[in-house]
Design an enzyme around this catalytic site. Structure first.
Site, PDB file in Angstrom:
ATOM      1  N   HIS A 213      46.890  82.149  76.573  1.00 10.03           N
ATOM      2  CA  HIS A 213      47.799  81.284  75.814  1.00 10.03           C
ATOM      3  C   HIS A 213      47.042  80.163  75.103  1.00 10.03           C
ATOM      4  O   HIS A 213      47.658  79.250  74.580  1.00 10.03           O
ATOM      5  CB  HIS A 213      48.866  80.689  76.737  1.00 10.03           C
ATOM      6  CG  HIS A 213      49.875  81.686  77.212  1.00 10.03           C
ATOM      7  ND1 HIS A 213      49.551  82.704  78.062  1.00 10.03           N
ATOM      8  CD2 HIS A 213      51.185  81.845  76.952  1.00 10.03           C
ATOM      9  CE1 HIS A 213      50.634  83.433  78.311  1.00 10.03           C
ATOM     10  NE2 HIS A 213      51.639  82.938  77.643  1.00 10.03           N
TER      11      HIS A 213
ATOM     12  N   PHE B 114      51.798  84.403  70.918  1.00 10.68           N
ATOM     13  CA  PHE B 114      50.576  83.619  71.119  1.00 10.68           C
ATOM     14  C   PHE B 114      49.420  84.372  70.467  1.00 10.68           C
ATOM     15  O   PHE B 114      49.428  85.599  70.409  1.00 10.68           O
ATOM     16  CB  PHE B 114      50.274  83.409  72.615  1.00 10.68           C
ATOM     17  CG  PHE B 114      51.189  82.422  73.264  1.00 10.68           C
ATOM     18  CD1 PHE B 114      50.891  81.065  73.254  1.00 10.68           C
ATOM     19  CD2 PHE B 114      52.365  82.837  73.878  1.00 10.68           C
ATOM     20  CE1 PHE B 114      51.745  80.145  73.838  1.00 10.68           C
ATOM     21  CE2 PHE B 114      53.220  81.923  74.457  1.00 10.68           C
ATOM     22  CZ  PHE B 114      52.909  80.568  74.449  1.00 10.68           C
TER      23      PHE B 114
ATOM     24  N   GLU C 249      53.554  94.074  69.389  1.00 11.16           N
ATOM     25  CA  GLU C 249      52.884  93.343  68.307  1.00 11.16           C
ATOM     26  C   GLU C 249      52.398  94.248  67.187  1.00 11.16           C
ATOM     27  O   GLU C 249      52.429  93.865  66.011  1.00 11.16           O
ATOM     28  CB  GLU C 249      51.722  92.524  68.879  1.00 11.16           C
ATOM     29  CG  GLU C 249      52.158  91.295  69.682  1.00 11.16           C
ATOM     30  CD  GLU C 249      52.752  91.610  71.045  1.00 11.16           C
ATOM     31  OE1 GLU C 249      52.650  92.772  71.494  1.00 11.16           O
ATOM     32  OE2 GLU C 249      53.324  90.702  71.661  1.00 11.16           O
TER      33      GLU C 249
ATOM     34  N   GLU D 212      59.222  88.369  68.542  1.00  7.50           N
ATOM     35  CA  GLU D 212      59.816  88.346  69.872  1.00  7.50           C
ATOM     36  C   GLU D 212      60.507  87.005  70.102  1.00  7.50           C
ATOM     37  O   GLU D 212      59.873  85.961  69.959  1.00  7.50           O
ATOM     38  CB  GLU D 212      58.723  88.568  70.929  1.00  7.50           C
ATOM     39  CG  GLU D 212      58.078  89.942  70.810  1.00  7.50           C
ATOM     40  CD  GLU D 212      56.655  90.007  71.357  1.00  7.50           C
ATOM     41  OE1 GLU D 212      56.237  89.079  72.076  1.00  7.50           O
ATOM     42  OE2 GLU D 212      55.954  90.989  71.045  1.00  7.50           O
TER      43      GLU D 212
HETATM   44  C1  LIG Z   1      51.428  91.533  74.587  1.00  5.20           C
HETATM   45  C2  LIG Z   1      52.260  90.353  74.924  1.00  5.20           C
HETATM   46  N1  LIG Z   1      53.155  89.893  74.054  1.00  5.20           N
HETATM   47  C3  LIG Z   1      53.911  88.825  74.336  1.00  5.20           C
HETATM   48  C4  LIG Z   1      53.775  88.182  75.539  1.00  5.20           C
HETATM   49  C5  LIG Z   1      54.650  86.975  75.859  1.00  5.20           C
HETATM   50  N2  LIG Z   1      55.537  87.343  76.947  1.00  5.20           N
HETATM   51  C6  LIG Z   1      55.265  87.039  78.225  1.00  5.20           C
HETATM   52  S1  LIG Z   1      56.332  87.748  79.278  1.00  5.20           S
HETATM   53  C7  LIG Z   1      57.242  88.416  78.034  1.00  5.20           C
HETATM   54  C8  LIG Z   1      58.440  89.241  78.336  1.00  5.20           C
HETATM   55  C9  LIG Z   1      58.118  90.338  79.280  1.00  5.20           C
HETATM   56  O1  LIG Z   1      59.260  91.084  79.532  1.00  5.20           O
HETATM   57  P1  LIG Z   1      59.287  92.219  80.627  1.00  5.20           P
HETATM   58  O2  LIG Z   1      58.187  93.191  80.350  1.00  5.20           O
HETATM   59  O3  LIG Z   1      60.657  92.750  80.688  1.00  5.20           O
HETATM   60  O4  LIG Z   1      58.893  91.473  81.991  1.00  5.20           O
HETATM   61  P2  LIG Z   1      59.695  90.290  82.706  1.00  5.20           P
HETATM   62  O5  LIG Z   1      59.213  89.023  82.114  1.00  5.20           O
HETATM   63  O6  LIG Z   1      61.136  90.527  82.494  1.00  5.20           O
HETATM   64  O7  LIG Z   1      59.301  90.396  84.141  1.00  5.20           O
HETATM   65  C10 LIG Z   1      56.683  88.088  76.803  1.00  5.20           C
HETATM   66  C11 LIG Z   1      57.214  88.506  75.507  1.00  5.20           C
HETATM   67  C12 LIG Z   1      52.819  88.683  76.424  1.00  5.20           C
HETATM   68  N3  LIG Z   1      52.599  88.136  77.618  1.00  5.20           N
HETATM   69  N4  LIG Z   1      52.089  89.775  76.108  1.00  5.20           N
END
Ligand SMILES: Cc1ncc(C[n+]2csc(CCOP(=O)(O)OP(=O)(O)O)c2C)c(N)n1
Ligand SMILES: Cc1ncc(C[n+]2csc(CCOP(=O)(O)OP(=O)(O)O)c2C)c(N)n1
Ligand SMILES: [Mg+2]
Ligand SMILES: [Mg+2]
Lengths: 353, 321, 321, 353
Positions: free
Chosen positions: B128, B82, B59, B28
């Site tokens: 995190h 993370f 993941e 990602e």
């Molecule tokens: C399972 C997981 N993988 C990676 C992350 C890291 N991460 C935090 S927010 C995010 C993007 C989320 O995108 P979206 O679902 O479109 O929500 P937005 O942030 O746009 O509100 C990522 C990859 C996470 N929190 N949880």
């Protein structure tokens, strides 16, 4: 394009040959007599080898075994659409596809006897070993296809899985990656109406499984899975699409598991004899035989059966002749090189754990 | 060149991608964004979107697709954003990455690196700050590697990429930009499965890895005793020989880890020390670890995170036993 | 009534469902089929499809939905068909089930039981023989419980269902139908977090749980020494007090588990024994465990699975140290 | 039914109010002036509180913070469709929905300051704490709804998540369960076009996200997420459907994240100023204000802003006044009862770990 003609959202299903073996000429794919006979022989071999496996299990010679009776067309049809070098991934109920791909029957028996050597396929066969955790082979198929694409090979990767598998997150993630990466994948969902005791309708409120392709931006098609021509035709189109770089296809093979989930299961707990009998009439093997006989391609079924029975006996003997793994065998493939602590655990003669 | 750990990791990735066209990176935000910690910065421009692959947010998919790539001749380096999200990849890692070689008696192998930042001490959001290395270290077939400095990161990551088996490569978030050191520009390899004796000593052995190493060093510098310091580097398969050589001389050992105490690597190390050197031990192996609680949010993190004082006290308890 | 473990578990489920309308069961094939091991047989007929819920094939979904149920007043008992598939549920179990109470300072709690068969020795397919209890036992906020007999199963499962916190309940597949014993018809509860001294002795302490207990008993019956046998029952939080009381008297301990050696519970138990009783120990804590390899398919399983001889040899090494 | 009129498979999107605040009367939902003003006030509060959070972060008073600027209508519209007792689940970027539901702003600030007390909401509020692992709250929403349904309560459960979340297996598994169980769920996917740096098109090859509902046997609808009336109307219909026992709905809110992913992010790495400016014109707040002023419902925006600024200052002060957790605080909620070994780790005064 068959995928344009048959829209799963409208419940349309591709069917080429009816229960009497009569085919719709307008949909009939081109297949040489040689190919037809090879397909028939593989189907007979699969049917008999499968029955044999169930018997061997009852005799305590195999572990739990998942019979594929009724699903032979659903498995062999798609495999027929592959070229040499194409990849095939399976779960655990796809003996027919593997036999078509040239995996020795003795190897498969060896696997079900509980020996890892049963997952060592001929070099270059590009068939992956059985994957038990449902749906978990689907992302592998995408990765394999990605690698082929990156190297600009014209190789297609086909993966089988069941109706139950469509509920798993890894199905979703895998197909979504395939859509985004436009990988050369063909996904064959064998909807045999059950995941153990769980009926297809309980698995998903989606009217068809083929329509799940809508989520991933590539075509899906619903196919009569007991019709080897329909399965071949749909797969051929999908394989060609993939090979041309036009991305993946989801094929739902609408079929039925005639036997138990595995030899540890008892289907009487969750379905009626009548239901099973209805499907008996759609048997993929007798349907195919009817067609071949009517066309004059097949004369002596008995001969082929006899021949295949012999192949089976030899395979059983070959598998049974393989010695059980030694202590070294079960230790040495943990890593490329055995770490000292593991060596100590193995022990010189294996007497110390 | 003087580099911090982020730069050293980036350099290792770049060099291996230059060297071997089968190396690809996926995860990602690893492409356009260059990674949320900038670990993969510049690689998309250099190697293109086919080899530096921005994936959908999934993941299990990332790890599963990476395994498929490895089955078909690539050497994927997959990133988990993370460690706290890597549990979604455990089915693939445990049931496939770790087992494919044995399952096929060596016919199909998985030369995969699963990279991820780990560890607390950075005042981050929930999930995190995890340090659940023991989840991975207990799986036969996986290797687990943790660098503690930029130089080590370059050498160990290069070796992990070239390793024929799946490696879980844990990067201490806290150390990413903590210090710079001289890192050779050219190829630099360190062996996996070998601990590093950071400093020799006679009175007590102090063991750790990753972000614990600078803390250990500070603590050690403050005590009078002659301390042998070991950076374990590879958590699995573990180089217990180096540890035993040391504790047989010192007779005292302190293991420091930021994971919770129960079933942490400290337990395994302690058990092996006793198994191999009980007659040499003059005190119980001291475990300086986080408590068995969920890592608190930033305002409470200090109740959780290891500090110098705790390490010093651990050494003192051991010395005074 | 004389019951095997399957019947005892079924009885406990039935009683708790009778007693408390908020108890529901969910999982793959738990309804119509009565469970692949017949654990839930008859419950669908008795309590209906709304409370005995056949789910789609999706372990993350099962555990996640169960967590949601628990958040909203139900007491779900979720089944994983085999432990080897439960890794798909780890994200939910580690990141939510284990943390919700702490995350909300007690406002939202997760009274969930995640049941699953575990363990080898049954000549099964791949992934049907896992014993990865240490994955769960290291997570703060989860409890891990393993019964070893039908009676224990009834008492411990009943307590697990009533427990206010998430419990991972591991059922030794091998023991499901191994023996019958008298199990009371009425309510029967055993405390969580309490080990059971199965047999008292002075020379050596042998510790285990689940399917190891009958094996241990057989081995113990064959040696001359006076052996104290402890069934740990709850792996987390662990009743180390009972263990320490015992080893302080015997000075010798053998831990038996069918999980691989590295980072298994045996390491934690050994570490805690030394921390609490090093001066009493007359020999290193002996770990009799499976090796650090993937569980072989049936034809090779004997190279992996614990047997009586191994336990006897472990005791002898400890006695002769 | 709006879900019949607007078919995501045809790319149709529900839009009630245009960028000038002019509404399509035929689609306009009924809303009292009181409700309108409350919505506007909540929207202003959200906007200002969000800006403030970013500032506090820059001052080191908050940890990483995910701004919701631009998504206020997308969040508040659906929440307005809920009744008391209905459940609301969020991820981390939905401050507006929570404020509408009555979660104190000081509590939210406290959470972002890194104190677990910031996840203790007023008793009975039926709002769940922030869930960081993307998509993992979706199965919870299904379980919560299942429990309500089992008890025959007429309670609806609404869950927010992002476009990125739709790629996760837990999204798929959750929605599939909801379809099979026909739970009273409303799924609101805030498609803000990005998952950190990953564009929506890279997230899935599916032309819309709303159409993913096709896989689960329930309706999906694509909605202009910067239009509070469209969001309310779609959600109202979905909430009513759920409450009547007719099962779940998937709503794709088509919106845009105006700010950084979080305060640790820099959006300049992956998008242009021009793109952001295009969306500036669709700003949900100014659009709503235009409508309210034209209708004469709103006169003095400045007054409301002043009032809200005061609310915010008080919330900051209240949050800052909460002491940091003690050692006991961080230990004692691991289990209902603290096990002896953990008590020992906590230590009497906390000096021993
Ligand atoms: C399972 C997981 N993988 C990676 C992350 C890291 N991460 C935090 S927010 C995010 C993007 C989320 O995108 P979206 O679902 O479109 O929500 P937005 O942030 O746009 O509100 C990522 C990859 C996470 N929190 N949880
Ligand atoms: C992840 C996972 N969960 C549960 C199981 C146990 N199990 C084995 S086969 C099966 C049903 C599979 O159904 P389907 O995908 O339709 O394939 P079929 O058996 O019908 O060929 C289940 C639940 C498993 N193997 N993997
Ligand atoms: Mg099936
Ligand atoms: Mg987004």
């Amino acid at each position: 394009m068959l995928t344009d003609e048959f829209d799963p959202l409208k419940g349309e299903m591709l069917c080429v040959m009816d229960e009497e073996g009569i085919v719709d000429r307008s949909l009939m794919p081109k297949l040489s007599n040689e190919m037809l006979i090879k397909a028939y022989r593989t189907m007979v071999l699969t049917r008999l080898a499968d029955d044999k496996a169930v018997k061997l299990q009852r005799q305590g010679k195999l572990g739990a075994y998942p019979p594929s009776r009724g699903q032979e067309a659903s498995q062999i049809g798609p495999a027929m659409a592959l070229k040499e070098g194409d990849w095939l991934l399976w779960a655990f109920r796809e003996m027919g596809g593997l036999l078509w791909k040239g995996i020795p029957l003795s190897t498969l028996y060896l696997f079900w006897m509980g020996n890892e050597l049963g997952s060592v396929y001929p070099e270059g066969s590009n068939v992956t070993p059985s994957v038990v955790p449902v749906a978990s082979q689907i992302p592998h198929a995408v990765g394999i296809a990605y690698a082929s694409k990156l190297r600009k090979e014209k190789i297609v990767t086909l993966a089988y899985f069941g109706d139950g598998a469509t509920s798993e997150g890894e199905f979703h993630e895998g197909l979504n990656f395939a859509g985004v990466f436009k990988t050369p994948n063909v996904f064959v969902c064998q909807n045999n109406q059950f995941a153990i005791s769980t009926r297809r309708e309980r698995q998903s409120a989606s009217p068809t499984l083929a329509q799940k392709a809508v989520s991933y931006g590539f075509p899906g098609i619903l196919v009569d899975g007991n019709d080897i021509f329909a399965m071949f035709a749909a797969a051929k189109e999908a394989v060609d699409r993939a090979r041309k770089g036009k991305g993946p296809t989801l094929i739902e093979s609408y079929t039925y598991r005639m036997g138990d989930h595995t030899t540890s299961d008892d289907w009487r707990k969750y379905r009626t004899k009548e239901e099973v009998e209805t499907w008996q009439r759609k048997d993929p093997l007798s349907r195919f035989a009817k067609y071949l006989k009517a066309e004059g391609v097949l004369s002596d079924e008995g001969e082929i059966e006899k021949e295949m029975s012999k192949v089976i006996e030899e395979a059983v003997a070959a598998a049974e002749a393989v010695p059980a793994p030694t202590r070294k065998d079960v230790f040495e493939h943990t890593y490329a090189e055995m770490p000292p602590y593991l060596k100590w655990q193995m022990g010189p003669g294996g007497e110390r754990q | 060149m003087m580099m911090n750990m982020v730069q050293a990791i980036n350099a290792a990735l770049r060099m291996e991608m230059e060297r071997d066209p089968s190396v690809v990176i996926l995860g990602e935000d690893v492409g356009v964004d260059g990674g949320v910690f900038r670990l993969t910065e510049g690689l998309l421009d250099r190697f293109g979107a086919d080899r530096v692959i921005d994936t959908p947010l999934a993941e299990a998919g990332i790890s599963g697709v990476a395994i498929g790539m490895a089955m078909n001749g690539l050497r994927p380096i997959a990133e988990m954003q993370f460690m706290g999200f890597s549990y979604l990849a455990l089915n693939q890692m445990i049931n496939h990455a770790a087992r494919m070689r044995n399952r096929t008696r060596g016919r199909i192998t998985i030369p995969l690196v699963l990279r991820m930042p780990y560890g607390a001490g950075i005042k981050a959001l929930e999930h995190h700050s995890e340090s659940t290395e023991a989840l991975y270290a207990q799986i036969p077939g996986l290797k687990v590697v943790v660098p503690s400095t930029p130089l080590e990161a370059k050498g160990l990551l290069t070796a992990s990429i070239r390793d024929p088996d799946p490696v879980v490569f844990l990067e201490p978030t806290r150390s990413y930009r903590m210090l710079k050191e001289e890192v050779p520009d050219g190829e630099y390899l360190l062996p996996l499965g070998k601990a590093r004796v950071v400093q020799e000593g006679d009175d007590i052995t102090v063991l750790g890895w990753g972000a614990m190493m600078p803390l250990i060093q500070k603590a050690v510098d403050k005590v009078k005793a002659s301390v042998e310091v070991i950076d374990l580097r590879t958590l699995s398969p573990m180089d217990i020989e180096t540890v035993l050589d040391s504790v047989k001389r010192t007779g005292r050992a302190v293991v420091v880890h930021e994971a919770p105490r129960t079933c942490g690597l400290g337990a395994e190390i302690a058990a092996r020390i006793y198994e191999g050197a009980i007659l040499n031990m003059e005190a119980p192996v001291e475990r300086v670890t986080a408590p068995d609680i969920t890592i608190p949010l930033p305002k409470g993190e200090d109740h959780y995170y290891i500090n110098e004082r705790m390490i010093i006290e651990g050494m003192e308890r051991t010395m005074n036993f």
